[in-house]
Enzyme design. Sequence first.
Site: not given
Length: 268
Positions: A123, A45
């Site tokens: 985020e 990721d």
Amino acid sequence: MKFSILSKGDQKSNEIRSKIKNYLTEFKLEYSEEEPDLAISVGGDGTLLEAFHTYVHRLDKTAFIGIHTGHLGFYADWMPEELEKLIIEIAKTPFQVVEYPLLEVIIRPQDGAEEDSYLALNECTIKTSEGSVVFDIEIKGDHFETFRGDGLCISTPSGSTAYNKALGGAILHPSLEAIQIAEMASINNRVFRTIGSPLILPSHHTCLLKPLNDRSFLITIDHITRTYKDVKSIQCRVSSEKVRFARFRPFPFWKRVHDSFVSDEYSH
């Protein structure tokens, strides 16, 4: 079609990168690091986050797909053993596009200098190395609370399974155009009070964080960390832009959550 490939940099990922590049070039696809229609991430990721920020300036033109060679591939939905199948799919099949919401973060300085604007796939976190973070939090222009604690994590739905989850936040399906605010170790006593629960804001609600003390802040956008001083405000909201993922087969969100976090080992 033009394509680019970003590798995690280890031997296995680099070998897969070379193989994909050779095969797709043989299929008459054009390799272009500047203007790819498809950005292929080989790694985990973190590699896909890197690919996203590499092409964040052309999200309306570049779609992303991930091959998983790392430990956790939440965004990477193809495995190395499926490589030949994927190469043929890319070369021969028009891909479907799945769009996910993004977080827009605008950091405004005290002196009225130029603001910094970012997009986050996962985020934004706000911390300080100088004691507690103290913010007035406004939602949709109204004062909501004064936060005191270690920091805040503002996440997208697709990023809700990352740091947000570790903080006890909810997992949001990425079809929801929303952002989530999760607290890090808030101070709650007779003097100081915060809501204590994660907040989920819809796309038309803006969150404004106003520092109440003179601190320098460590602000992280996905994997990028920067230090800011003399911050007037930090604005967070759902971005008008979206990230586009290339899909050659269904890969349902809840299956991804299950495969990443829930073991079948003891199920009946």
